[in-house]
Design an enzyme around this catalytic site. Structure first.
Site, PDB file in Angstrom:
ATOM      1  N   PRO A 103     -14.602   4.895  -4.858  1.00  0.00           N
ATOM      2  CA  PRO A 103     -13.919   6.185  -4.957  1.00  0.00           C
ATOM      3  C   PRO A 103     -12.409   6.000  -5.149  1.00  0.00           C
ATOM      4  O   PRO A 103     -11.810   5.085  -4.578  1.00  0.00           O
ATOM      5  CB  PRO A 103     -14.239   6.865  -3.614  1.00  0.00           C
ATOM      6  N   GLY A 107      -8.193   4.330  -0.416  1.00  0.00           N
ATOM      7  CA  GLY A 107      -7.807   3.112   0.301  1.00  0.00           C
ATOM      8  C   GLY A 107      -8.786   1.967   0.136  1.00  0.00           C
ATOM      9  O   GLY A 107      -8.751   1.004   0.902  1.00  0.00           O
ATOM     10  N   ASP A 154      -4.017  -5.894  -1.767  1.00  0.00           N
ATOM     11  CA  ASP A 154      -5.178  -5.379  -2.503  1.00  0.00           C
ATOM     12  C   ASP A 154      -5.552  -6.306  -3.663  1.00  0.00           C
ATOM     13  O   ASP A 154      -6.720  -6.690  -3.811  1.00  0.00           O
ATOM     14  CB  ASP A 154      -4.900  -3.970  -3.045  1.00  0.00           C
TER      15      ASP A 154
HETATM   16  C1  MEV Z   1      -2.860  -0.530   1.075  1.00  0.00           C
HETATM   17  O1  MEV Z   1      -4.218  -0.913   0.874  1.00  0.00           O
HETATM   18  C2  MEV Z   1      -2.352  -0.951   2.403  1.00  0.00           C
HETATM   19  C3  MEV Z   1      -0.905  -0.666   2.743  1.00  0.00           C
HETATM   20  O2  MEV Z   1      -0.546  -1.619   3.727  1.00  0.00           O
HETATM   21  C4  MEV Z   1       0.038  -0.762   1.554  1.00  0.00           C
HETATM   22  C5  MEV Z   1       0.197  -2.183   1.037  1.00  0.00           C
HETATM   23  O3  MEV Z   1      -0.081  -3.145   1.750  1.00  0.00           O
HETATM   24  O4  MEV Z   1       0.647  -2.298  -0.102  1.00  0.00           O
HETATM   25  C6  MEV Z   1      -0.753   0.723   3.348  1.00  0.00           C
END
Ligand code: MEV
Length: 318
Positions: A103, A107, A154
């Site tokens: 999705p 996140g 990521d």
């Molecule tokens: C993103 O998946 C996680 C955060 O820590 C942002 C990042 O690490 O770039 C919120």
């Protein structure tokens, strides 16, 4: 006609989101149950590269100005891979079909997975393998277009496809996992814009450094505890670290009523630990579940209003 297929999976952050932006470590795992898949084939001469984004019902073409952010980051992935695999050569004529079950804006690393799959697919179609670190660097460049100032976690986990210990500026480490970790992810159905949640934490950090600094330090300590727990197969200790991490994320201001509701339901249904995963302010939560507990957890999350649930297992390292 030769069709080349490639894919990349989603990710979840077990511990350490947000603090990782400030140089603390974080632990992320691949979610192979959800993937971005591309199919690449030769197109008519002069076409350039056309991306057919099936889920968005849109087409983007090299040499044409993309009209939206999705087009910009997908064409950036194309530009990045061409620079790696055929620098200085004319753009090949290809059609690249993209589909994803990850999705968007939850996140779960959808953007990184789509970029990685596009790059892998084009390179493979041209008969070239991109080394993992180069792939990760080019996906990072597309992440910057999507999220502003990402930490790099990521693209790292999506490209290496193992549980990873990540700290900015250091070589990422594939983690030792002693026993299977069963995870259930609950999607609130509310979009989570990473750039917005990262900006929110940044504003608080700038205006209240004495309050926010210790929260970020505390998260960093929990990540270190989580690493030992994972290496020793101590799942209850990992679950406690996740619960405590959630408290600190709440204090940072990045949880939400929807996330809190799903996290509460997961704990009531016996989760060893549960927290938001990713940027927060919507998006997904992740629960660590005892063996055979996934069905019960999914039912509890759905009863609490989860838009979708995903079961995923992190396998022990060999
Ligand atoms: C993103 O998946 C996680 C955060 O820590 C942002 C990042 O690490 O770039 C919120």
């Amino acid at each position: 006609m030769t069709v080349t297929r490639a894919c990349a999976c989603g990710k979840a952050i077990l511990l350490g989101e947000h603090a990782v932006v400030y140089g603390h470590p974080a632990i992320a795992v691949p979610i192979p149950a959800r993937t971005a898949v591309v199919e690449v084939w030769d197109a008519a001469p002069g076409t350039g590269i056309v991306i057919v984004a099936h889920d968005l019902n849109r087409r983007y073409r090299t040499g044409c100005l993309p009209v939206d952010q999705d087009g910009r980051f997908m064409l950036a992935a194309v530009g990045g891979v061409l620079q790696e695999v055929c620098p200085g050569r004319e753009c090949p004529d290809l059609e690249v079909g993209v589909r994803s079950t990850i999705p968007i804006a939850r996140g779960l690393g959808s953007g990184a997975a789509v970029s990685a799959a596009i790059a892998r697919g084009i390179a493979a179609h041209l008969g070239i393998t991109i080394p993992q670190d180069q792939l990760s660097d080019l996906v990072f460049a597309t992440e910057c277009l999507l999220h502003g100032t990402p930490s790099g976690i990521d693209n790292t986990v999506v490209c290496c496809e193992t549980a990873v210990w990540f700290q900015r500026g250091q070589e990422p480490e594939a983690m030792t996992v002693d026993r299977p970790m069963l995870l259930v992810i609950g999607d609130t159905g509310v979009p989570s814009r990473t750039s917005e949640s990262v900006a929110r934490v940044r504003r608080r950090w700038e205006s209240e450094p004495a309050a926010v600094g210790p929260l970020l330090d505390g998260i960093g300590e929990l990540v270190a505890q989580g690493r030992s727990a994972i290496a020793e197969g101590d799942l209850p200790a990992l679950g406690r670290a996740m619960d405590h991490n959630q408290e600190l994320l709440q204090q940072l201001g990045v949880s939400s009523p929807e996330l809190d509701r799903l996290i509460g339901a997961a704990r009531e249904a016996g989760a060893l630990g549960a927290k938001l995963s990713g940027g927060g302010m919507g998006g997904c939560m992740v629960g660590l579940v005892a063996p055979h507990g996934a069905d019960r957890m999914e039912a509890a999350l759905r009863a609490a209003g989860a838009h979708d649930t995903i079961v995923s297992q992190v396998e022990p390292s060999v």
